[in-house]
Design a protein around this motif. Structure first.
Motif, PDB file in Angstrom:
ATOM      1  N   ARG A  42       0.830  -1.213   0.000  1.00 44.46           N
ATOM      2  CA  ARG A  42       0.000   0.000   0.000  1.00 44.46           C
ATOM      3  C   ARG A  42       0.860   1.257   0.000  1.00 44.46           C
ATOM      4  NH1 ARG A  42      -3.670   0.695   5.160  1.00 44.46           N
ATOM      5  NH2 ARG A  42      -1.624   1.232   6.004  1.00 44.46           N
ATOM      6  N   HIS A  70     -12.840  -4.347 -14.972  1.00 44.06           N
ATOM      7  CA  HIS A  70     -12.731  -3.412 -13.854  1.00 44.06           C
ATOM      8  C   HIS A  70     -11.288  -2.935 -13.688  1.00 44.06           C
ATOM      9  CE1 HIS A  70     -13.669  -1.587 -10.007  1.00 44.06           C
ATOM     10  NE2 HIS A  70     -12.779  -2.334  -9.389  1.00 44.06           N
ATOM     11  N   LEU A  85      -9.984   0.964 -14.018  1.00 39.51           N
ATOM     12  CA  LEU A  85      -9.230   1.659 -12.973  1.00 39.51           C
ATOM     13  C   LEU A  85      -7.957   2.290 -13.540  1.00 39.51           C
ATOM     14  CD1 LEU A  85      -9.500  -0.908 -10.024  1.00 39.51           C
ATOM     15  CD2 LEU A  85     -10.722   1.262 -10.241  1.00 39.51           C
ATOM     16  N   GLY A 114      -9.905   5.545 -14.231  1.00 36.87           N
ATOM     17  CA  GLY A 114      -9.987   5.891 -12.818  1.00 36.87           C
ATOM     18  C   GLY A 114     -11.225   5.306 -12.155  1.00 36.87           C
ATOM     19  N   GLY A 115     -11.544   5.811 -10.974  1.00 37.95           N
ATOM     20  CA  GLY A 115     -12.679   5.293 -10.225  1.00 37.95           C
ATOM     21  C   GLY A 115     -12.238   4.574  -8.971  1.00 37.95           C
ATOM     22  N   GLU A 116     -13.208   4.039  -8.246  1.00 40.18           N
ATOM     23  CA  GLU A 116     -12.940   3.365  -6.985  1.00 40.18           C
ATOM     24  C   GLU A 116     -12.840   1.855  -7.193  1.00 40.18           C
ATOM     25  OE1 GLU A 116     -12.329   4.739  -3.992  1.00 40.18           O
ATOM     26  OE2 GLU A 116     -12.351   6.640  -5.078  1.00 40.18           O
ATOM     27  N   PRO A 117     -11.794   1.233  -6.648  1.00 36.61           N
ATOM     28  CA  PRO A 117     -11.687  -0.229  -6.770  1.00 36.61           C
ATOM     29  C   PRO A 117     -12.772  -0.935  -5.963  1.00 36.61           C
ATOM     30  CG  PRO A 117      -9.992   0.620  -5.303  1.00 36.61           C
ATOM     31  CD  PRO A 117     -10.665   1.819  -5.903  1.00 36.61           C
ATOM     32  N   ARG A 118     -13.252  -2.022  -6.503  1.00 45.16           N
ATOM     33  CA  ARG A 118     -14.286  -2.800  -5.801  1.00 45.16           C
ATOM     34  C   ARG A 118     -13.706  -3.463  -4.545  1.00 45.16           C
ATOM     35  NH1 ARG A 118     -19.470  -4.052  -6.310  1.00 45.16           N
ATOM     36  NH2 ARG A 118     -20.247  -6.184  -6.368  1.00 45.16           N
ATOM     37  N   THR A 167     -10.242  -2.985  -2.083  1.00 47.89           N
ATOM     38  CA  THR A 167      -9.068  -2.160  -1.809  1.00 47.89           C
ATOM     39  C   THR A 167      -8.035  -2.937  -1.005  1.00 47.89           C
ATOM     40  OG1 THR A 167      -9.872  -1.313   0.309  1.00 47.89           O
ATOM     41  CG2 THR A 167     -10.583  -0.135  -1.690  1.00 47.89           C
ATOM     42  N   ASP A 195      -9.303  -3.314   2.422  1.00 48.42           N
ATOM     43  CA  ASP A 195     -10.210  -4.464   2.517  1.00 48.42           C
ATOM     44  C   ASP A 195      -9.413  -5.752   2.680  1.00 48.42           C
ATOM     45  OD1 ASP A 195     -12.496  -2.855   2.113  1.00 48.42           O
ATOM     46  OD2 ASP A 195     -12.374  -3.093  -0.062  1.00 48.42           O
TER      47      ASP A 195
END
Length: 327
Positions: free
Chosen positions: A108, A292, A296, A300-304, A306, A309
């Motif tokens: 991360r 997906h 990304l 872009g956008g939010e990962p299903r 993370t 998670d």
């Protein structure tokens, strides 16, 4: 098109990922890597890919590789992901992203603007998207309990490695990520392990497991995992205060049922033609996962799913494993 390199040409690649890459419509496979010359030759012959190598670092050095899918045994995931990040590649990594929480934190912190997506294919199953909408619409009221039964036949899978059955925590690391990733979409991050039990039916290590887990939203997860079922299943039952949503993500990924106030309705997005895909191991979640991943990277956008998670799941997986081996 997403210019992809695949690291690891074992069973998960040949059974699922190659079909998914082709079906996704968004991936151009440009390189593969595996230490086994036999497996490398098999996948090269199947795909006609232009470049193949035994050293994954050679694959990472190629400028035409934009992203990698890491499909190796779990003990290699952390190192390979960090090396891929160092080489400036986006990463889709098979579960688990790392074998420790500390490893996930390293990834991360290292990834910066790169996409690192933990691979949990079942969260891309068509039925779960529809069930999510029903939950948002309060069709079954507040979710109280989720029953998740992931049972498969490990012998039928035909793995080319034996890391699962050599580790007393093998079934936990192999199956619980499927269960917890789906549960996280429905009920929030897992937070506390309430109970664990297991037994050995066929293998020297535990091959059947039951765990009760509480989530951050106060939802109880009733989890069953097995390696010894003849016909695989991933049965999910979401129990709300006013009704129940049910599906089998393995056998009927396009269908679900809703039961409320004495009525039962089955909704199917696709007819029986799906079963031809089933016998060819063409589960719709795998190509959707690649779409997906491509979105990304390019839009872009939010990962299903993370890395946070993944960390939450890994903490629970480690606790379940610890409890299992001390029984």
């Amino acid at each position: 098109m997403l210019r992809l390199g695949i690291i690891g040409c074992g069973r998960v690649t040949t059974m699922f990922h190659l079909n998914a890459v082709k079906a996704s419509g968004v991936v151009d496979l440009v390189s593969i890597s595996d230490k086994s010359s036999e497996q490398l030759a098999e996948v090269k012959g199947t795909t006609g890919v232009g470049h193949a190598c035994s050293d994954y670092r050679e694959l990472l050095s190629r400028p035409d590789v934009e992203a990698v899918s890491i499909n190796t045994p779990p003990r290699f995931h952390e190192e390979m992901t960090l090396e891929a990040i160092k080489a400036g590649k986006h990463v889709l990594c098979e579960k688990p992203l790392a074998q420790t929480v500390e490893g996930c934190i390293k990834i991360r912190e290292a990834k910066k603007d790169l996409v690192v997506l933990p691979a949990h294919n079942y969260v891309y199953t068509p039925a779960i998207y529809s069930m999510e909408e029903k939950i948002k619409q309060r069709a079954i009221g507040e979710v109280r309990r989720v029953k998740l039964n992931f049972e498969n036949n490990l012998g039928m899978y035909g793995s080319k490695t034996d890391f699962r059955t050599k580790d007393p925590r093998g079934i936990v690391e192999d199956v619980m990520p499927h269960i917890l990733s789906v549960a996280g979409i429905i009920a929030g991050k897992p937070e506390r392990v309430a109970a664990v039990s297991g037994l050995c039916k066929k293998y020297e290590v535990c091959d059947n497991l039951h765990a009760t887990v509480e989530t951050e939203r106060g939802v109880t997860l009733d989890c069953t995992a097995s390696w010894t079922r003849t016909i695989p299943t991933f049965a999910v039952a979401i129990e709300g205060e006013k009704g129940i949503l049910k599906s089998d993500f393995a056998i009927n990924p396009y269908s679900y049922t809703i039961e409320t106030e004495g009525s039962k309705t089955k909704i199917s997005e696709r007819g029986p033609g799906w079963y031809l895909d089933l016998v060819q191991f063409k589960h719709p979640s795998f190509p959707e996962q690649y779409r997906h991943f491509d979105n990304l990277i390019h839009r872009g956008g939010e990962p299903r799913i993370t890395i946070d998670d993944e960390i939450a799941m890994l903490k629970i997986i480690q606790e379940i494993g610890d409890r299992l081996v001390t029984k």
